[in-house]
Design an enzyme around this catalytic site. Structure first.
Site, PDB file in Angstrom:
ATOM      1  CE  LYS A  35      -4.376  -1.607   1.874  1.00  0.00           C
ATOM      2  NZ  LYS A  35      -5.344  -1.483   2.972  1.00  0.00           N
ATOM      3  CE  LYS A  76      -9.369 -12.979  -2.771  1.00  0.00           C
ATOM      4  NZ  LYS A  76      -8.834 -12.607  -1.468  1.00  0.00           N
ATOM      5  CE  LYS A 102     -13.331  -3.067  -2.823  1.00  0.00           C
ATOM      6  NZ  LYS A 102     -12.398  -3.854  -2.084  1.00  0.00           N
TER       7      LYS A 102
END
Ligand code: TRP
Length: 339
Positions: A120, A202, A205
Site C-alpha cells: 500500500k 483471485k 473489485k
C-alpha cells in the site's frame, strides 16, 4: 454465565466499507457466515471496519453511505442481526482504545515486515500515513477485544492474523491469560472465485469491471460478464485448475451455487460448448443473487430500521468489549475509575 455460552466459540471478521462486494466475497465468505449463524457452536461478530478505511482518503458522504449499505448487504445476504452481531467499528470506541494499548506491545520491525503495508505504501506514495503503518495493530484489537477463537480470512490477511497472535501471546506472557489466541478459519478448500478475465488471479473489485461480478450487479450485467469470461481454445469442458483455469472457475462457481459435484457437472456438460456452460452459470448466479438484490433494496428503503439495527448491535458489541477493556486496564495498572 451458563456453561453452554462459555463453550461456544467466537468468530470475528471485518469487512471494509469499500462499496462493492463480489461474487467471490459471497461464495468465499458471506454465504458461509449465513450457514454458521444457525450452528449452536458459534457466536459470530461481523464488523464493518470503517476506521481501517480511513487509512486512504475517503469522501465523507460516500463513506457514511457505504457503511450503512454494507450492513444492509450483510442482512440481504441472509445474516440475521439477532443471531449475529453486525455493526460499525467506529461505533465501539474500544477498538481504537485497545489499538493504542496494543501498539505499545508491537515492534516497529514487525510492522515494517507486513507485506500489505509495503504494498500500500508503494501504491499511495503520496500518503504513507501512520495509520497505514499501524493498521494491523487496529486489526489485532478488533479480534482480541472479543476473545475471538476463529477469524475467517483470506490468504492476504494471514500475516496480519499471525501478528495478532504474536501480540496476544506477548501480552499474555507479561500479564497472565488476558487474550484468547485466535486462529484462522479457512473455509472449504478450492472455494476461491477467480477473475473472469484473468482466471489465474483471485476475483477482485479493484480490477477492471468485467473481471468480477458484484453481488448487486443487474442480471443483464451478470450474464454479459459471464459470456465474456475468458476460457481457452480446446473447447472441452473439464475440470483442470492448472491447464484450464477459465473453464474450471466457471465449473467451481456453478458447483458452489448448485451444490453439484464437479465430476457430475463435467459429465453433464460433456460434448457441449462453452456457451452452454456460461449460460448455465449465469442462470444459477442470477437466481442466487436476485433475491439478495431485492432484499437489499427493501432494507435500504427503511433507513430508520437500519439505524436501529446499527444502534442495537453496536451496543451489544460495546458491552462485550467493555469486559475485555476493564481486564486490560486492570492488568496494565491504569488507575481504576467508573464511568
Ligand atoms: N484487514 C481486513 C481486510 O482488509 C479487514 C479487517 C479488519 C479484518 N479487521 C479485521 C478481518 C479483523 C478479520 C478480522 O480484509
Amino acid at each position: 454465565m451458563t456453561e453452554v455460552i462459555e463453550k461456544k466459540k467466537t468468530i470475528f471478521s471485518g469487512i471494509q466499507p469499500s462499496g462493492i462486494l463480489t461474487l467471490g466475497n459471497y461464495i468465499g465468505a458471506l454465504r458461509n457466515w449465513v450457514k454458521l449463524q444457525d450452528d449452536p457452536a458459534y457466536n459470530c461478530i461481523y464488523c464493518v471496519v470503517d476506521l481501517h478505511a480511513l487509512t486512504v482518503r475517503q469522501d465523507p458522504a460516500a463513506l457514511r453511505r457505504r457503511c450503512v449499505e454494507t450492513l444492509a448487504l450483510f442482512m440481504a445476504c441472509g445474516l440475521d442481526p439477532e443471531k449475529n452481531i453486525l455493526y460499525c467499528q467506529s461505533h465501539v470506541p474500544a477498538h481504537s482504545e485497545l489499538g493504542w494499548l496494543l501498539g505499545c506491545f508491537t515492534y516497529m520491525g514487525e510492522l515494517q515486515r507486513m507485506t500489505q503495508f509495503k504494498d500500500k505504501a508503494s501504491k499511495h506514495a503520496d500518503n504513507i500515513n501512520a495509520g497505514l503503518f499501524t493498521y494491523p495493530v487496529l486489526m489485532a484489537a478488533d479480534i482480541l477485544l472479543y476473545g475471538t477463537d476463529l477469524v475467517p480470512i483470506g490468504e492476504d490477511q494471514r500475516q496480519h492474523l499471525e501478528l495478532a497472535r504474536d501480540i496476544a501471546i506477548r501480552f499474555n506472557n507479561l500479564y497472565g491469560n488476558v487474550f484468547t489466541v485466535p486462529e484462522a478459519y479457512i473455509g472449504k478448500a478450492g472455494r476461491r472465485v477467480m477473475s473472469l478475465t484473468e482466471p489465474t488471479r483471485k476475483m477482485s473489485k479493484s480490477d477492471e469491471e468485467n473481471s468480477y461480478i458484484a453481488i448487486l450487479d443487474k442480471p443483464e450485467d451478470i450474464r454479459r460478464k459471464l459470456r465474456r469470461a475468458v476460457t481457452d481454445s480446446d473447447g472441452v469442458i473439464r475440470y483442470d485448475r492448472e491447464g484450464k483455469p477459465g473453464v474450471s472457475n466457471l465449473l467451481e462457481i456453478l458447483s458452489a451455487i448448485t451444490g453439484e459435484e464437479m465430476e457430475a457437472l463435467a459429465a453433464r456438460f460433456e460434448g457441449q460448448g462453452y456457451g452452454a456452460l456460461k449460460d448455465a452459470v449465469a442462470d444459477a448466479v442470477i437466481q442466487e443473487l436476485s433475491p439478495v438484490r431485492s432484499r437489499y433494496e427493501e432494507f435500504l428503503a427503511d433507513k430508520p430500521y437500519l439505524e436501529q439495527i446499527m444502534q442495537n448491535n453496536a451496543g451489544r458489541a460495546a458491552k462485550l468489549a467493555l469486559r475485555t477493556m476493564s481486564k486490560v486496564h486492570k492488568k496494565l495498572g491504569l488507575a481504576p475509575y467508573k464511568l
